[in-house]
Write a protein that holds these residues in place. Sequence first.
Motif: not given
Length: 161
Positions: A24, A27-29, A71-72
């Motif tokens: 988690s 996978d951050q955008k 993811d943001n």
Amino acid sequence: MTKLTVILPISSELPRTIEETKKSILDQKGVDVDLIEIFDDNFARAVNTGVEQAKTELCCVIHDDVILPEDNILSSMIKTFITLNSRDTNIKILETCGIIPNWEELSLVEKYLRAWENYGCEIGYVSYTDEKFFIFYKSFIEEIGGLNIEFYICCEDMDLG
């Protein structure tokens, strides 16, 4: 893209969610994450070690049992943190105290029960937070001499609240 050091203190009682936690984070955008894993049962010492190793001024600590729900979320928190600081508020730490999906759709009774179930507390004002997930300036932690390693887990970051 903003660079962010994420410090992940990992206890010897490895949580069953650790791989989900790391995924988690990675996978951050909208953010360039440098993940530092510190294996130490003393949470405060692990954070202090992570701060020493951090290559960025903007840092984040995420407990080893926290799975980021979106993811943001890191980029959103960074944007909020920077925006608040641009208003000359002198904020050093931005913290989130648990995220419950569909919170706005819950009745007051359901919110109370969820808060009690997840955090063992009533909804309302608290003088400190649990600091499970927070963003801060590296220089601030250095300025205060780090977290107090004399406290064991659950109180080590109380002075930040």
